[in-house]
Design an enzyme around this catalytic site. Structure first.
Site, PDB file in Angstrom:
ATOM      1  N   SER A 190       0.836  -1.202   0.000  1.00 38.12           N
ATOM      2  CA  SER A 190       0.000   0.000   0.000  1.00 38.12           C
ATOM      3  C   SER A 190       0.866   1.245   0.000  1.00 38.12           C
ATOM      4  O   SER A 190       1.676   1.445   0.916  1.00 38.12           O
ATOM      5  CB  SER A 190      -0.906   0.013   1.229  1.00 38.12           C
ATOM      6  OG  SER A 190      -1.521   1.289   1.374  1.00 38.12           O
ATOM      7  N   ASP A 225      -4.795   3.302  -1.351  1.00 33.91           N
ATOM      8  CA  ASP A 225      -5.822   3.555  -0.340  1.00 33.91           C
ATOM      9  C   ASP A 225      -6.335   4.976  -0.532  1.00 33.91           C
ATOM     10  O   ASP A 225      -5.649   5.944  -0.198  1.00 33.91           O
ATOM     11  CB  ASP A 225      -5.248   3.380   1.068  1.00 33.91           C
ATOM     12  CG  ASP A 225      -5.087   1.916   1.437  1.00 33.91           C
ATOM     13  OD1 ASP A 225      -6.070   1.170   1.318  1.00 33.91           O
ATOM     14  OD2 ASP A 225      -3.980   1.524   1.836  1.00 33.91           O
ATOM     15  N   GLY A 254      -9.215   4.053   7.508  1.00 34.07           N
ATOM     16  CA  GLY A 254      -8.984   5.471   7.763  1.00 34.07           C
ATOM     17  C   GLY A 254      -7.563   5.834   8.104  1.00 34.07           C
ATOM     18  O   GLY A 254      -7.143   6.968   7.909  1.00 34.07           O
ATOM     19  N   MET A 268      -8.763   7.870   0.402  1.00 31.06           N
ATOM     20  CA  MET A 268      -9.603   8.347   1.505  1.00 31.06           C
ATOM     21  C   MET A 268     -10.039   9.786   1.240  1.00 31.06           C
ATOM     22  O   MET A 268      -9.277  10.579   0.694  1.00 31.06           O
ATOM     23  CB  MET A 268      -8.835   8.269   2.823  1.00 31.06           C
ATOM     24  CG  MET A 268      -8.261   6.901   3.125  1.00 31.06           C
ATOM     25  SD  MET A 268      -7.388   6.880   4.705  1.00 31.06           S
ATOM     26  CE  MET A 268      -6.574   5.278   4.622  1.00 31.06           C
ATOM     27  N   HIS A 291      -1.168  -1.116  -4.342  1.00 36.51           N
ATOM     28  CA  HIS A 291      -2.455  -0.855  -3.694  1.00 36.51           C
ATOM     29  C   HIS A 291      -2.578   0.629  -3.356  1.00 36.51           C
ATOM     30  O   HIS A 291      -1.709   1.203  -2.695  1.00 36.51           O
ATOM     31  CB  HIS A 291      -2.563  -1.695  -2.414  1.00 36.51           C
ATOM     32  CG  HIS A 291      -3.914  -1.649  -1.773  1.00 36.51           C
ATOM     33  ND1 HIS A 291      -4.973  -2.437  -2.188  1.00 36.51           N
ATOM     34  CD2 HIS A 291      -4.386  -0.909  -0.733  1.00 36.51           C
ATOM     35  CE1 HIS A 291      -6.031  -2.198  -1.430  1.00 36.51           C
ATOM     36  NE2 HIS A 291      -5.704  -1.260  -0.555  1.00 36.51           N
ATOM     37  N   HIS A 303      -8.515   0.953  -3.755  1.00 41.36           N
ATOM     38  CA  HIS A 303      -9.502   0.746  -2.683  1.00 41.36           C
ATOM     39  C   HIS A 303     -10.119   2.100  -2.346  1.00 41.36           C
ATOM     40  O   HIS A 303      -9.473   2.964  -1.750  1.00 41.36           O
ATOM     41  CB  HIS A 303      -8.792   0.130  -1.469  1.00 41.36           C
ATOM     42  CG  HIS A 303      -9.636   0.058  -0.244  1.00 41.36           C
ATOM     43  ND1 HIS A 303      -9.103  -0.136   1.017  1.00 41.36           N
ATOM     44  CD2 HIS A 303     -10.991   0.135  -0.060  1.00 41.36           C
ATOM     45  CE1 HIS A 303     -10.075  -0.155   1.902  1.00 41.36           C
ATOM     46  NE2 HIS A 303     -11.221   0.014   1.280  1.00 41.36           N
ATOM     47  N   MET A 327     -11.475  -6.117   5.513  1.00 38.80           N
ATOM     48  CA  MET A 327     -10.676  -5.198   6.312  1.00 38.80           C
ATOM     49  C   MET A 327     -10.379  -5.822   7.670  1.00 38.80           C
ATOM     50  O   MET A 327     -11.300  -6.223   8.386  1.00 38.80           O
ATOM     51  CB  MET A 327     -11.420  -3.870   6.504  1.00 38.80           C
ATOM     52  CG  MET A 327     -11.635  -3.068   5.233  1.00 38.80           C
ATOM     53  SD  MET A 327     -10.093  -2.578   4.427  1.00 38.80           S
ATOM     54  CE  MET A 327      -9.376  -1.516   5.702  1.00 38.80           C
ATOM     55  N   ASP A 343      -6.713  -6.527   4.185  1.00 37.80           N
ATOM     56  CA  ASP A 343      -6.037  -5.234   4.307  1.00 37.80           C
ATOM     57  C   ASP A 343      -6.073  -4.784   5.760  1.00 37.80           C
ATOM     58  O   ASP A 343      -7.148  -4.616   6.337  1.00 37.80           O
ATOM     59  CB  ASP A 343      -6.745  -4.199   3.415  1.00 37.80           C
ATOM     60  CG  ASP A 343      -6.050  -2.845   3.407  1.00 37.80           C
ATOM     61  OD1 ASP A 343      -5.054  -2.666   4.136  1.00 37.80           O
ATOM     62  OD2 ASP A 343      -6.505  -1.956   2.660  1.00 37.80           O
ATOM     63  N   MET A 369     -12.223   4.465  -0.333  1.00 34.61           N
ATOM     64  CA  MET A 369     -12.880   4.754   0.947  1.00 34.61           C
ATOM     65  C   MET A 369     -13.466   6.152   0.817  1.00 34.61           C
ATOM     66  O   MET A 369     -13.037   7.105   1.473  1.00 34.61           O
ATOM     67  CB  MET A 369     -11.865   4.658   2.092  1.00 34.61           C
ATOM     68  CG  MET A 369     -11.442   3.234   2.389  1.00 34.61           C
ATOM     69  SD  MET A 369      -9.980   3.103   3.444  1.00 34.61           S
ATOM     70  CE  MET A 369      -8.695   3.173   2.193  1.00 34.61           C
TER      71      MET A 369
END
Length: 221
Positions: free
Chosen positions: A8, A35, A142, A37, A33, A66, A137, A175, A68
């Site tokens: 990640s 992430d 977060g 957010m 990966h 991914h 998860m 993850d 979020m």
């Protein structure tokens, strides 16, 4: 079982992100990966499609995004255009889960559904025939660097049973808090794709760390 290691970039050095991606893929990682957010669905703000577009020319490895974010549909086409190969989202972030999966496929990407620690797997009852990936998860989303939640092992086992029963080629990704010391247990629970952030980027030798993860996976039995 084919195992995939997906570092990640959340834990990478952002001042030299392109170099970090090339180094970690060169060290033996299978994919990258992202992430993503939005400081809305989760209490943090990270990267957007422009970063994905900047990284895409630097590697041929799959980019695993991914999301979020909420709402999710607006941003899906942007990441697909930026070069994402896989786009996963949380059912809580979509008004119509089936429609969002279709939107991801329409834009040429594989689609994944993400389950927080307290999100029931029952969403799979209605969309398993359309998914390419299920992401469990093992921390609450977060923030990077959190500790693995042991209950995730039971959830992985349940998800693996559902995937096997479907007869479809669906990846089972995990993850959060995955590291050399626990990756074998996570694999035994059924995972085949492992997101690791600080467990890789926080070490001085990415190649040695990834090799240690693969060695642990080889001895999982």
């Amino acid at each position: 079982m084919v195992y995939r290691i997906a570092p990640s970039i959340l834990s990478a050095d952002f001042a030299r992100l392109g170099e970090e991606v090339q180094n970690v893929i060169g060290a033996g990682a299978d994919m990258v990966h992202f992430d993503v957010m939005d400081n809305h669905y989760v209490p943090n703000l990270t990267v957007g499609p422009l970063v994905c577009a900047a990284i895409r020319p630097l590697t041929k490895a799959p980019i695993d995004v991914h999301l979020m974010v909420k709402p999710v549909d607006r941003i899906v086409p942007d990441f697909a255009k930026a070069g994402a190969n896989i786009i996963s989202f949380h059912p809580e972030a979509s008004e119509h889960v089936d429609r969002t999966i279709g939107l991801i496929h329409e834009h040429g990407c594989k689609a994944g559904l993400v389950f927080n620690p307290a999100t029931p797997l029952s969403y799979l009852d209605h969309v398993m025939d359309k998914l390419d990936l299920v992401l469990i998860m093992s921390v609450n989303p977060g923030f990077g660097g959190q500790q693995f939640i042991p209950e995730a092992l039971r959830k992985l086992e349940a998800a693996r049973k559902r995937i096997d029963a479907s007869g479809r080629d669906i990846w089972l990704e995990v993850d959060g808090g995955v590291k050399v010391d626990n990756i074998a247990d996570v694999a035994r629970a059924g995972a085949d794709t492992f997101v690791a952030g600080s467990a890789i980027f926080g070490t001085p030798d990415y190649k040695a760390t990834i090799a240690a993860m693969r060695a642990a996976l080889a001895k999982r039995k």
